[in-house]
Design an enzyme around this catalytic site. Structure first.
Site, PDB file in Angstrom:
ATOM      1  N   PHE A 116       0.817  -1.222   0.000  1.00  0.00           N
ATOM      2  CA  PHE A 116       0.000   0.000   0.000  1.00  0.00           C
ATOM      3  C   PHE A 116       0.849   1.269   0.000  1.00  0.00           C
ATOM      4  O   PHE A 116       0.380   2.336  -0.388  1.00  0.00           O
ATOM      5  CB  PHE A 116      -0.959  -0.005   1.199  1.00  0.00           C
ATOM      6  CG  PHE A 116      -0.339   0.443   2.501  1.00  0.00           C
ATOM      7  CD1 PHE A 116      -0.456   1.757   2.932  1.00  0.00           C
ATOM      8  CD2 PHE A 116       0.336  -0.461   3.318  1.00  0.00           C
ATOM      9  CE1 PHE A 116       0.092   2.175   4.137  1.00  0.00           C
ATOM     10  CE2 PHE A 116       0.889  -0.057   4.516  1.00  0.00           C
ATOM     11  CZ  PHE A 116       0.769   1.265   4.931  1.00  0.00           C
ATOM     12  N   LYS A 117       2.100   1.157   0.418  1.00  0.00           N
ATOM     13  CA  LYS A 117       2.967   2.345   0.474  1.00  0.00           C
ATOM     14  C   LYS A 117       3.144   2.985  -0.907  1.00  0.00           C
ATOM     15  O   LYS A 117       3.402   4.179  -1.015  1.00  0.00           O
ATOM     16  CB  LYS A 117       4.346   1.970   1.044  1.00  0.00           C
ATOM     17  CG  LYS A 117       4.314   1.279   2.409  1.00  0.00           C
ATOM     18  CD  LYS A 117       3.999   2.240   3.520  1.00  0.00           C
ATOM     19  CE  LYS A 117       3.832   1.559   4.862  1.00  0.00           C
ATOM     20  NZ  LYS A 117       5.037   1.252   5.571  1.00  0.00           N
ATOM     21  N   ASP A 118       2.996   2.183  -1.972  1.00  0.00           N
ATOM     22  CA  ASP A 118       3.138   2.742  -3.326  1.00  0.00           C
ATOM     23  C   ASP A 118       2.102   3.825  -3.607  1.00  0.00           C
ATOM     24  O   ASP A 118       2.353   4.738  -4.396  1.00  0.00           O
ATOM     25  CB  ASP A 118       2.967   1.634  -4.384  1.00  0.00           C
ATOM     26  CG  ASP A 118       4.134   0.658  -4.418  1.00  0.00           C
ATOM     27  OD1 ASP A 118       5.275   1.093  -4.235  1.00  0.00           O
ATOM     28  OD2 ASP A 118       3.877  -0.539  -4.641  1.00  0.00           O
ATOM     29  N   THR A 149       7.893   0.441   3.377  1.00  0.00           N
ATOM     30  CA  THR A 149       8.204   1.844   3.071  1.00  0.00           C
ATOM     31  C   THR A 149       9.476   1.940   2.250  1.00  0.00           C
ATOM     32  O   THR A 149       9.563   2.708   1.292  1.00  0.00           O
ATOM     33  CB  THR A 149       8.359   2.666   4.366  1.00  0.00           C
ATOM     34  OG1 THR A 149       7.107   2.746   5.020  1.00  0.00           O
ATOM     35  CG2 THR A 149       8.843   4.080   4.070  1.00  0.00           C
TER      36      THR A 149
END
Length: 475
Positions: A116-118, A149
């Site tokens: 999800f960090k993308d 991250t």
């Protein structure tokens, strides 16, 4: 829009900064975190108009409420460049998948590093490149990662002009796939540093270097951790996108469950809710490292030592010092920066904890702000992965499984519950195999990644050693 520090002295006028100033800065000079002076409010008409938008268009509408020092045409171009089907794999960018009983999974992990960090980091890379080019400057990014991250930042910044990345991670505490994603990068502007310690040691180093203002200015140190407001701001967008997919009218409410270690992801939900998005509950799901669950149950925020931070099968949440939590406490305490400083700077340093359970404001965490919590253990993770696969044919990673388990404890009739996906299962293959007796699907392009040559430097958990390494590698 101006930004202030969570530790701004209430006795003086706080120092107010514009977005592009804090974009490159990270922590405030007083050690606090930046927040907007106020949360812009959305109304029924805005929500109705936004329902029809693509993700890139929605991102522009949401973040332009927080950015007024980049021309609108440029900001729109940056959003259109960032959120494409080619990069994120679908037209919706963050499609919802039903998991029965009014529960949904919001897919946030289809970007370049499968986490999800993308969603925020891809935008951050483009914002950095734009602003550095506009200024004719360079930036040395210092970050800390417990797994996702780091790779998201490195893939977003690799080859970017004027940017170097120095990413610290806890030696031996990430999955082999996570390590390979980062350490196999050979780009000259990417520097991986394995720290002899846990994630909290890495995070402490980033803060210590950031608080050395002379070094920070000389070497132009910036951050990509969620202490950077721009990253958190970008994450607000997918709360709106999830809400629009789960509802047909603005009269409906939804709840979100967020696997949480550093509190950044769920803090974005707090911002969205504060803007007026109809969110009922924000459910914080932790693993065995349950510092956040303990706070929302008891009002006690108790930081664990490195020795007391457990190594678990959802390692990206093996965190006992939740950096972004300070932002929420700032709002909870009526934005009293002096009190926030006393708690997070003075009391944590001297006692390792603080307690708000007896304070009348503590009831507002649930009552006014909608926060509840729960935790999930290794056996829960295995059972949830197994159940979700057998019943719905959906394979989830270990962190998302923590979210699904806790979400089911907080379901309410008629209120859709959206679990934010953390990563794809391939990143935690050993636990998936333990649960299902079969390895997870490996997406195309990631075959044999663990066998690639690695480029990484092992250093002690010491800010001085990191500063020396940066000094030697900034040309």
């Amino acid at each position: 829009m101006h930004y202030i520090s969570t530790r701004a002295s209430s006795g003086n006028l706080p120092e107010r900064k514009r977005f592009c100033e804090i974009l490159l800065e990270g922590l405030a000079p007083d050690g606090g975190l930046y927040l907007p002076e106020y949360y812009p409010q959305v109304n029924d008409d805005m929500l109705t108009q936004w329902r029809r938008l693509s993700y890139a268009e929605l991102a522009f509408e949401v973040i332009s409420l927080y950015i007024d020092d980049i021309p609108a045409a440029d900001l729109k171009a940056i959003c259109n460049k960032t959120y494409t089907q080619q990069v994120f794999g679908s037209k919706e960018i963050v499609p919802l998948r039903p998991l029965g009983d009014g529960l949904y999974l919001e897919a946030l992990s289809n970007g370049p590093t499968l986490a999800f960090k993308d969603m925020a980091m891809q935008l951050l890379g483009n914002l950095f490149e734009y602003e550095l080019a506009r200024r004719g400057e360079e930036l040395n990014i210092l970050g800390a990662t417990s797994g996702d991250t780091g790779s998201a930042a490195e893939y977003a910044m690799r080859g970017k002009k004027g940017v170097r990345v120095f990413m610290t991670s806890p030696n031996g505490r990430m999955s082999p796939f996570q390590q390979a994603q980062m350490f196999s990068l050979q780009d000259e502007n990417i520097h991986n540093i394995a720290i002899d310690g846990v994630f909290d040691d890495c995070q402490d180093i980033v803060k210590a270097v950031s608080n050395d203002l002379a070094f920070k200015r000389q070497y132009k140190i910036g951050t990509v951790n969620s202490i950077n407001w721009a990253r958190l701001m970008a994450q607000v967008v997918y709360y709106f996108a999830g809400y629009f997919q789960a509802t047909t009218s603005n009269a409906e409410k939804v709840s979100f469950t967020v696997p949480s270690g550093n509190f950044g992801n769920v803090c974005a939900g707090h911002v969205a809710r504060s803007m007026g998005l109809p969110i009922d509950r924000l459910v914080v799901a932790t693993n065995e490292n349950d510092v956040l669950d303990e706070f929302f149950r008891t009002g006690i925020y108790r930081v664990r030592t490195s020795a007391d931070t457990m190594e678990t099968s959802s390692p990206s949440m093996d965190i006992s010092k939740a950096s972004n939590f300070e932002r929420f406490v700032f709002d909870l305490l009526g934005r009293d920066g002096g009190r926030v400083r006393a708690l997070f700077h003075d009391q944590i340093a001297s006692q390792g904890s603080f307690e708000l359970g007896a304070d009348p404001v503590f009831a507002m965490a649930a009552g006014r702000y909608g926060f509840v919590s729960g935790k999930s253990l290794h056996a829960d993770r295995l059972a949830t992965i197994r159940d979700t696969w057998q019943r719905f044919g959906t394979m989830v990673d270990t962190h998302t499984a923590d979210g699904v388990k806790v979400a089911r404890e907080h379901l309410q009739p008629g209120v859709p519950m959206i679990v934010l996906e953390t990563a794809l299962p391939i990143k935690f293959a050993a636990t998936i195999e333990e649960a299902l007796g079969q390895p997870p699907v490996r997406p195309a392009g990631f075959e044999g990644i663990e066998a690639l040559p690695k480029r990484v430097k092992l250093l002690p958990a010491d800010a001085a050693a990191i500063k020396q390494y940066i000094t030697e590698n900034v040309h």
